[in-house]
Motif scaffolding. Sequence first.
Motif, PDB file in Angstrom:
ATOM      1  N   VAL A 194      13.792  32.630   5.506  1.00 45.74           N
ATOM      2  CA  VAL A 194      15.221  32.838   5.237  1.00 45.74           C
ATOM      3  C   VAL A 194      15.539  34.320   5.028  1.00 45.74           C
ATOM      4  O   VAL A 194      16.627  34.781   5.384  1.00 45.74           O
ATOM      5  CB  VAL A 194      15.669  31.951   4.053  1.00 45.74           C
ATOM      6  CG1 VAL A 194      17.044  32.356   3.548  1.00 45.74           C
ATOM      7  CG2 VAL A 194      15.686  30.489   4.502  1.00 45.74           C
ATOM      8  N   GLU A 200      22.816  29.008  -1.953  1.00 48.57           N
ATOM      9  CA  GLU A 200      21.834  28.101  -1.350  1.00 48.57           C
ATOM     10  C   GLU A 200      21.989  28.135   0.165  1.00 48.57           C
ATOM     11  O   GLU A 200      23.053  28.460   0.683  1.00 48.57           O
ATOM     12  CB  GLU A 200      22.045  26.674  -1.850  1.00 48.57           C
ATOM     13  CG  GLU A 200      21.666  26.501  -3.307  1.00 48.57           C
ATOM     14  CD  GLU A 200      21.785  25.060  -3.793  1.00 48.57           C
ATOM     15  OE1 GLU A 200      21.347  24.829  -4.919  1.00 48.57           O
ATOM     16  OE2 GLU A 200      22.324  24.196  -3.060  1.00 48.57           O
ATOM     17  N   TYR A 201      20.915  27.792   0.844  1.00 44.61           N
ATOM     18  CA  TYR A 201      20.975  27.725   2.306  1.00 44.61           C
ATOM     19  C   TYR A 201      20.347  26.411   2.748  1.00 44.61           C
ATOM     20  O   TYR A 201      19.246  26.061   2.314  1.00 44.61           O
ATOM     21  CB  TYR A 201      20.226  28.911   2.925  1.00 44.61           C
ATOM     22  CG  TYR A 201      20.298  28.934   4.436  1.00 44.61           C
ATOM     23  CD1 TYR A 201      21.530  28.896   5.084  1.00 44.61           C
ATOM     24  CD2 TYR A 201      19.143  28.991   5.201  1.00 44.61           C
ATOM     25  CE1 TYR A 201      21.595  28.909   6.474  1.00 44.61           C
ATOM     26  CE2 TYR A 201      19.209  29.009   6.593  1.00 44.61           C
ATOM     27  CZ  TYR A 201      20.441  28.966   7.223  1.00 44.61           C
ATOM     28  OH  TYR A 201      20.510  28.977   8.586  1.00 44.61           O
ATOM     29  N   PHE A 240      25.451  30.814   3.876  1.00 45.88           N
ATOM     30  CA  PHE A 240      24.952  30.400   2.561  1.00 45.88           C
ATOM     31  C   PHE A 240      26.070  29.668   1.813  1.00 45.88           C
ATOM     32  O   PHE A 240      27.239  30.012   1.934  1.00 45.88           O
ATOM     33  CB  PHE A 240      24.474  31.610   1.748  1.00 45.88           C
ATOM     34  CG  PHE A 240      23.314  32.352   2.370  1.00 45.88           C
ATOM     35  CD1 PHE A 240      22.517  31.755   3.341  1.00 45.88           C
ATOM     36  CD2 PHE A 240      23.017  33.656   1.990  1.00 45.88           C
ATOM     37  CE1 PHE A 240      21.442  32.437   3.917  1.00 45.88           C
ATOM     38  CE2 PHE A 240      21.954  34.352   2.552  1.00 45.88           C
ATOM     39  CZ  PHE A 240      21.171  33.744   3.517  1.00 45.88           C
ATOM     40  N   LYS A 241      25.674  28.665   1.047  1.00 47.89           N
ATOM     41  CA  LYS A 241      26.658  27.832   0.341  1.00 47.89           C
ATOM     42  C   LYS A 241      26.503  27.995  -1.173  1.00 47.89           C
ATOM     43  O   LYS A 241      25.502  28.504  -1.655  1.00 47.89           O
ATOM     44  CB  LYS A 241      26.444  26.348   0.687  1.00 47.89           C
ATOM     45  CG  LYS A 241      26.450  26.037   2.177  1.00 47.89           C
ATOM     46  CD  LYS A 241      27.841  26.156   2.780  1.00 47.89           C
ATOM     47  CE  LYS A 241      27.804  25.818   4.273  1.00 47.89           C
ATOM     48  NZ  LYS A 241      28.943  26.369   5.007  1.00 47.89           N
TER      49      LYS A 241
END
Lengths: 165, 571
Positions: free
Chosen positions: B192, B353-354, B486-487
């Motif tokens: 990542v 997060e991803y 990304f979240k």
Amino acid sequence: MERRLAIKQVLILAGGMMVLPSCLRESGKASIELKNLDIDLDQENILAEITEMIIPKTDTPGAKDLKLHLFVLKMVDDCYEKKDQQIFSKGLEYVCKLEEGERKQFVIDANAKKEQLNGDAYNFFNMVKDRTIGGYMNSKYVMSNLVIWELVPGRYNGYFPVKNI
Amino acid sequence: MSNLNIDAVKKNTYDAIVIGSGISGGWAAKEFTEKGLKTLVLERGRDVKHIVDYPTTNKYPYEFEHRGEVTLAIKKENPVISKCYAFKEDAMHFFVKDNEHPYVQEKPFDWIRGYQVGGKSIMWARQTQRWSDLDFEGPLRDDFAVDWPIRYKDIAPWYSYVEKFAGISGNSDGLPELPDGEFLPGFPLNAVEDYFKKSLKDKYGNRHVISARCAHLSQPKQIHFDQGRVKCQNRNLCQRGCPFGGYFSSNASTLPWAAKTGNLTLRPFSVVESVIYDDKLGKATGVRVIDTNTKEVTEYFAKVIFVNAAAINTNLILLNSKSSRFPNGLGNDSGVLGKYVAFHNYSARINAEYNGLKEFTTDGRNPGGGGYIPRFRNLLKQETNFKRGYAAGFGAYRTADTDTSGIGADLKSQLLTKKPGPWKVGSHMMGETIPKESNYVSLDADKKDPWGIPQLKIAIDYDDNDAKMKKDYIEQLSEMFTEAGFKNIEVNDASQAPGLDIHEMGGVRMGHDPKTSMLNKWHQLHACKNVFITDGACMTSTSTQNPSLTYMAFAARAVDYAVNEMKKGEL
């Protein structure tokens, strides 16, 4: 210095230093010395029952085998604010007054965050659960047998395939 | 009687004195002793011998009474040091407790200190990025502080010199803003981190993620084996001291090297009260030392004195070195001593997060710190409403996908799952702050420390430029994270006091002009040429890079100059 010799020396030193006390808590004593909490043996045993409900013995050791209740006491005694220690003591007193069956129901209800629970007892349960989980994951047994913690990994792979876990 | 005095002076006389045994003092000691000079290294703390004085280095987590946590009693006694990320049960013996060396906070300042042989080089974060001319030219281009009297070409060969010996891992990235060096292989970015690198490159072109360059032996060479150090074993327990010598510290590297020459005298428990200045000779003749155990005062003498006490304590020593020639502190004709102190703004973080790249995780540990985003703001020209810019850390990792809501056998099997959860990503800001006269340290008129030395008053604060820069960091990183898909982006505006970055710099700044600076281009006090300062105190500006590598290079270069001057009879 030759490389092999240097490695050997480092390993000798490293190995030598590993012979340090590693089971400070596993003395078999009925209780541990506490600086702030005032807990008697009956209460300690009931606390042990509650931790065992959280992490029971299965085909691997449970909370009582790993003496996690003593770890809970140690952490609350040394790392918590006075007011939280009081909540812990009151909560423990409360659950000690319950019959065994009621106590089991209390643990189930507290974990389900049921309303109408005694506030101190509910907070007490959360402290116990939190520290029981921490003590379990950081126990010698788990770190040596189940979720291995390596002192000297000697590697890093940033593309480790999940299917190989 | 007079003969006895002469003997005593002779016994206490060395060719060189180095005050402090941390990262820069250790380098000064190595260079002096290798060049054949009898060198006295004074350290205010206890001795810490490599490996034998790392009591926790091979402990497993369950061998710590509180599994690493600091007890409430220790936290309450030590509100300042308890804020430090590395002050945990495994390494707290390497940090100065709050009451051990009091200071006055005119403004909140978390002063993080390590008083022992090796100083903070035992517990440092080991990040080693070179400066470029975009950094050295900063004050001149952007009109703040004073012009640095050196440029990259002056220091580049010394970066190479210290990198080869210390062992620096990194990749040659070809970025002018972060010059390449003498690298051992870099630690790899993970899936990542690489993905984010590509995402930035595609969308911005001039924003980069590189593998953080760090002082670890990824692939040691003979010079490292000669120091008794071997390959980094990816333990990531560095703050405890490393039995492999896998990362650079004074204890593992420069000090034992200096000792091997036979020219080193190391004196722990020796706090320097002041540098002795001789009005008639017009130079410094030695230092006055207080034994921290017995409080006995002893004077030591040398032709040349290096003050490497760590930025703020170097200021303290000079401020307290008063004479009729220098009533306001040694070399302080300009009045700038103690002023223009700056630091790095570490007060913002961002996490997210991803959900992609789920086929990969990581195995083992990356000691190098993951990704590093070099400064991209105002790099070649002014383009924002604030001066200068920030670098940023970037890292990605997965933890086990554990649901702890249950109890009993269910909970147990959840805890033991090896199935990884989503990738978590995080970044922290490393902002340049602008040195100002109003950010200063001075001596308290009344309060003394346990050795009778005036306590330091520290008045250092953020300013409007820092606030604007932080806002920009949060906006830009949020955008960069969003662009990458990304979240659950979470901004953490940590609002920490200065000091906790452990990158305080300045107070004895370098410059061309003795009227506005303390040190010349060779790190000599303009007004007292046999006193040199090559630790954080000498910094004219801070830029964004972790500074230790630059102090190492400064120390080696300044010793080389000092020894040549001594040979010429100039010192």
